[in-house]
Scaffold this active site. Sequence first.
Site, PDB file in Angstrom:
ATOM      1  CG  ASP A  93     -35.122 -86.121 -90.562  1.00  0.00           C
ATOM      2  OD1 ASP A  93     -34.821 -86.510 -89.269  1.00  0.00           O
ATOM      3  OD2 ASP A  93     -36.006 -85.377 -91.031  1.00  0.00           O
ATOM      4  CD  GLU A 145     -38.021 -88.360 -81.503  1.00  0.00           C
ATOM      5  OE1 GLU A 145     -37.563 -88.312 -82.651  1.00  0.00           O
ATOM      6  OE2 GLU A 145     -39.223 -87.921 -81.181  1.00  0.00           O
ATOM      7  CG  HIS A 189     -41.378 -82.611 -86.893  1.00  0.00           C
ATOM      8  ND1 HIS A 189     -41.647 -83.703 -85.816  1.00  0.00           N
ATOM      9  CD2 HIS A 189     -40.201 -82.654 -87.345  1.00  0.00           C
ATOM     10  CE1 HIS A 189     -40.411 -84.290 -85.664  1.00  0.00           C
ATOM     11  NE2 HIS A 189     -39.446 -83.777 -86.464  1.00  0.00           N
ATOM     12  N   GLY A 226     -37.718 -80.625 -84.969  1.00  0.00           N
ATOM     13  CA  GLY A 226     -38.949 -79.455 -85.012  1.00  0.00           C
ATOM     14  C   GLY A 226     -38.173 -78.158 -84.445  1.00  0.00           C
ATOM     15  CG  ASN A 268     -32.940 -82.434 -86.969  1.00  0.00           C
ATOM     16  OD1 ASN A 268     -31.918 -82.480 -86.936  1.00  0.00           O
ATOM     17  ND2 ASN A 268     -33.706 -83.688 -87.108  1.00  0.00           N
ATOM     18  CB  ILE A 269     -33.614 -76.069 -89.615  1.00  0.00           C
ATOM     19  CG1 ILE A 269     -33.253 -75.541 -88.465  1.00  0.00           C
ATOM     20  CG2 ILE A 269     -34.227 -74.903 -90.322  1.00  0.00           C
ATOM     21  CD1 ILE A 269     -31.953 -74.655 -88.182  1.00  0.00           C
TER      22      ILE A 269
HETATM   23  P1  13P Z   1     -39.130 -78.312 -88.172  1.00  0.00           P
HETATM   24  O1  13P Z   1     -40.338 -78.842 -89.222  1.00  0.00           O
HETATM   25  O2  13P Z   1     -39.159 -77.499 -87.364  1.00  0.00           O
HETATM   26  O3  13P Z   1     -38.368 -77.743 -89.453  1.00  0.00           O
HETATM   27  O4  13P Z   1     -38.342 -79.685 -87.897  1.00  0.00           O
HETATM   28  C1  13P Z   1     -37.741 -80.425 -88.703  1.00  0.00           C
HETATM   29  C2  13P Z   1     -37.022 -81.749 -88.422  1.00  0.00           C
HETATM   30  O5  13P Z   1     -37.168 -82.060 -87.117  1.00  0.00           O
HETATM   31  C3  13P Z   1     -36.422 -82.747 -89.208  1.00  0.00           C
HETATM   32  O6  13P Z   1     -36.280 -83.895 -88.632  1.00  0.00           O
HETATM   33  O1  G3H Z   2     -39.345 -84.335 -89.471  1.00  0.00           O
HETATM   34  C1  G3H Z   2     -39.955 -84.210 -90.682  1.00  0.00           C
HETATM   35  C2  G3H Z   2     -39.118 -83.635 -91.916  1.00  0.00           C
HETATM   36  O2  G3H Z   2     -39.552 -82.171 -91.698  1.00  0.00           O
HETATM   37  C3  G3H Z   2     -39.391 -84.280 -93.068  1.00  0.00           C
HETATM   38  O3  G3H Z   2     -40.826 -83.966 -93.359  1.00  0.00           O
HETATM   39  O4  G3H Z   2     -41.739 -86.278 -94.147  1.00  0.00           O
HETATM   40  O5  G3H Z   2     -42.533 -84.103 -94.966  1.00  0.00           O
HETATM   41  O6  G3H Z   2     -40.167 -85.031 -95.700  1.00  0.00           O
HETATM   42  P1  G3H Z   2     -41.204 -84.838 -94.584  1.00  0.00           P
HETATM   43 ZN    ZN Z   3     -37.768 -84.360 -87.120  1.00  0.00          ZN
END
Ligand code: 13P
Ligand code: G3H
Ligand code: ZN
Length: 328
Positions: A93, A145, A189, A226, A268-269
């Site tokens: 990710d 993206e 996010h 997000g 994405n969650i």
């Molecule tokens: P959230 O912060 O809304 O859960 O988004 C997660 C995300 O986009 C991970 O790439």
């Molecule tokens: O998009 C971001 C994800 O929620 C991952 O978050 O970088 O804190 O692991 P992190």
């Molecule tokens: Zn993300």
Amino acid sequence: MVSYKELGFVNTKEMFKVALERKFAVPGYNINNLEQLQAIISGCGETKSPVIIQISKGAREYANQTMLKYLGQGGVEMAKELGYSIPIVLHLDHGDSFELCKSCIDFGFSSVMFDGSHLDYEENIKVTKKVVEYAHERDVSVEAELGVLAGIEEHVISEEHHYTDPEQVEDFVTRTNCDSLAIAIGTSHGAYKFKVEKEEDIPELRFDILNDVKKRLGKYPIVLHGSSSVLKEYVDIVNQYGGALEKAFGIPETQLRKATEFGVSKINIDTDGRLVFTAMVRKYLSEHPKEFDPRKYLGLARKELIEMIKRKNREVLKSADQADYIKI
Ligand code: 13P
Ligand code: G3H
Ligand code: ZN
């Protein structure tokens, strides 16, 4: 160097093809630890949903890359042992460089995201294309993206949304040959997605942009980052047991359902899972001050996360019962 196929993962090709045909979104759930992974396997296994297990750069640093490879493989084997026949993707990710994407591919990931949203357009194309070339030689999928989400994207901190410009998408996808595209239509996010006082004031996502992008790209997988809803019931539990989450709002699930109906193929969650975990750990420890066995509070958090995942798959993403249509 190991191929993801030896670890039991699949790339995103077949699942996105079926998602586009059958109008559901594949969940992208993030993990950092064992219990989150177990919850994802159980929640998606029980609902027969395909799943993309996401590992951010931060998660990779937290959990150790070698550990993650085997943890992921353990997830695949756990699913088999429990009789769940679901396709599982191991995905990087928000990869922020060619080197990080390459390293994850070499370590057994079946999909990587190169997030060049912070770069200028031509540079984003250049690096995305380089990642795609390396990945495709190894049958690995690439998410790219275009547009910038407000908030913090690990390396990208932006006060404002820079919505995706639909006029750029065909050129970008054609020139990079990426397999899916994350677009900015108003999601962001974290737990503070909108500066509003109450839920009713949350603005609509830019479905006009999504529609325009879909018209231009046709049957092509679109991704929404997000997309946590910042579920009020868990925010309330966090606050009831000593937390201080104020004015935390996310994307209403009605809007995510609408996005799925509009043909978004991956949602994405991460934040929602974090909130469930924190709420349950806070609640358990507060109600059982003499308890110190991590299995008790992490077990409760895992149980609740399984329920959240099952409900999201069934009611929001419509990914439940879709695994049987995807050839593994
Ligand atoms: P959230 O912060 O809304 O859960 O988004 C997660 C995300 O986009 C991970 O790439
Ligand atoms: O998009 C971001 C994800 O929620 C991952 O978050 O970088 O804190 O692991 P992190
Ligand atoms: Zn993300």
